[in-house]
Design an enzyme around this catalytic site. Sequence first.
Site, PDB file in Angstrom:
ATOM      1  N   CYS A  72       0.812  -1.226   0.000  1.00 30.97           N
ATOM      2  CA  CYS A  72       0.000   0.000   0.000  1.00 30.97           C
ATOM      3  C   CYS A  72       0.843   1.273   0.000  1.00 30.97           C
ATOM      4  O   CYS A  72       0.351   2.347  -0.339  1.00 30.97           O
ATOM      5  CB  CYS A  72      -0.957   0.003   1.189  1.00 30.97           C
ATOM      6  SG  CYS A  72      -2.133  -1.349   1.121  1.00 30.97           S
TER       7      CYS A  72
ATOM      8  N   HIS B  38      -3.207   7.614   1.911  1.00 29.19           N
ATOM      9  CA  HIS B  38      -3.606   6.278   1.479  1.00 29.19           C
ATOM     10  C   HIS B  38      -5.014   6.030   2.020  1.00 29.19           C
ATOM     11  O   HIS B  38      -5.309   6.310   3.170  1.00 29.19           O
ATOM     12  CB  HIS B  38      -2.623   5.242   2.027  1.00 29.19           C
ATOM     13  CG  HIS B  38      -3.070   3.836   1.811  1.00 29.19           C
ATOM     14  ND1 HIS B  38      -3.520   3.391   0.591  1.00 29.19           N
ATOM     15  CD2 HIS B  38      -3.152   2.772   2.652  1.00 29.19           C
ATOM     16  CE1 HIS B  38      -3.846   2.116   0.696  1.00 29.19           C
ATOM     17  NE2 HIS B  38      -3.637   1.717   1.935  1.00 29.19           N
TER      18      HIS B  38
ATOM     19  N   ASN C  52      -9.967   0.240  -0.333  1.00 30.59           N
ATOM     20  CA  ASN C  52      -8.505   0.296  -0.293  1.00 30.59           C
ATOM     21  C   ASN C  52      -7.953  -0.303  -1.589  1.00 30.59           C
ATOM     22  O   ASN C  52      -8.047  -1.508  -1.794  1.00 30.59           O
ATOM     23  CB  ASN C  52      -8.015  -0.489   0.929  1.00 30.59           C
ATOM     24  CG  ASN C  52      -6.510  -0.459   1.088  1.00 30.59           C
ATOM     25  OD1 ASN C  52      -5.778  -0.068   0.180  1.00 30.59           O
ATOM     26  ND2 ASN C  52      -6.038  -0.888   2.244  1.00 30.59           N
TER      27      ASN C  52
END
Length: 324
Positions: free
Chosen positions: A114, A251, A281
């Site tokens: 990520c 993020h 996500n």
Amino acid sequence: MTLRAVVRGVGHYLPARVVPNTEFEDRVDTSDEWIRARTGIERRHFAAEGETTSDMGAAAALAALADAGMAVDEVDAIILATSTPDLTFPSAATMVQARIGMKRGFAFDVQAVCAGFVFALANANALILSGQARRILVIGAETFSRILDFTDRGTCVLFGDGAGAVVIEAAEGGGGSDDRGILATDLHSDGSFRDLLYVDGGVSTTGTAGHLRMQGNAVFRHAVEKLAATAHAALDKAGLGPADVDWIVPHQANLRIIAATASRMQVPMERVVVTVQDHGNTSAASIPLALSVGKARGQIKTGDLLVTEAIGGGLSWGSVVLRW
Ligand code: UT7
């Protein structure tokens, strides 16, 4: 004069299929209410059968080039951040290179889960500052739907697919924090946290792609602590503070993490670009997607000071401070 890596264009691609939270209610013991309340996620996009990471990355790259008014043959390099490449090799970046008809330069993938886009952007900045490239496509693209365990309610509701890209170009600045471009980067990893977030398959172990496994609660605690710290560190390196920040572009993993990080940085939520409700996500794609959507919404404007921050498997985390 100081060399700076300036963003010239941004673009994104989202697969057509939108998956609302309610679709998971038939598969696992969960509810739309739980997912919204605990994560802020309302829907996510899943790639169509046969649609790959490089397909989405190429679409985002072309959108970013169009936004920059730049031709493919003006680009020197492609850096693509992903943990879900089409194949074990070659890199998804070289597949994008072929797809967009780029006949020169070089292309490679970055894998920091990520945090991948932040790592890719920091590496692109280093290539520009060292004179090895003048124009770089930096892409984040993921098909996490392919590594989800759809029987695990603790993970399958969280992730989505998509891609985002920026084109950065070498430009001369005055050397101060009012320059456009990347002003500071801050990267970290700690491999001792491997078991908190990993995929239980791979080439040299099982020979399979595997499924994502996460101790969500522990990752959550690390995220809140480490994201604010890295953002502060990057701002410090740039000679700036939280009061100078126009937009945090975080993020997009969980609205509660985003809000807690903003609170620790003493930046109000009005100055945070939030897309987690629509994308879930998307791992390395989440920050470039948020940059592209934030610009399209009219939030991010030329001259704005942005802080991007991300954490993911590794653990790996970091941030980039840049003036748009
Ligand atoms: O991008 C990479 C980094 N990843 C992240 O940043 C993710 C970080 N973690 C998170 O976002 C959160 O920890 C989650 C959203 C994954 C979980 O939220 P939480 O508030 O930390 O919940 P929890 O893990 O402490 O679980 C609380 C309860 C548990 O039930 P019991 O044991 O209290 O009975 C879970 O089993 O919630 C349960 N639960 C669910 N319930 C309904 C977990 N997932 C679900 C679900 N639906 N989908």
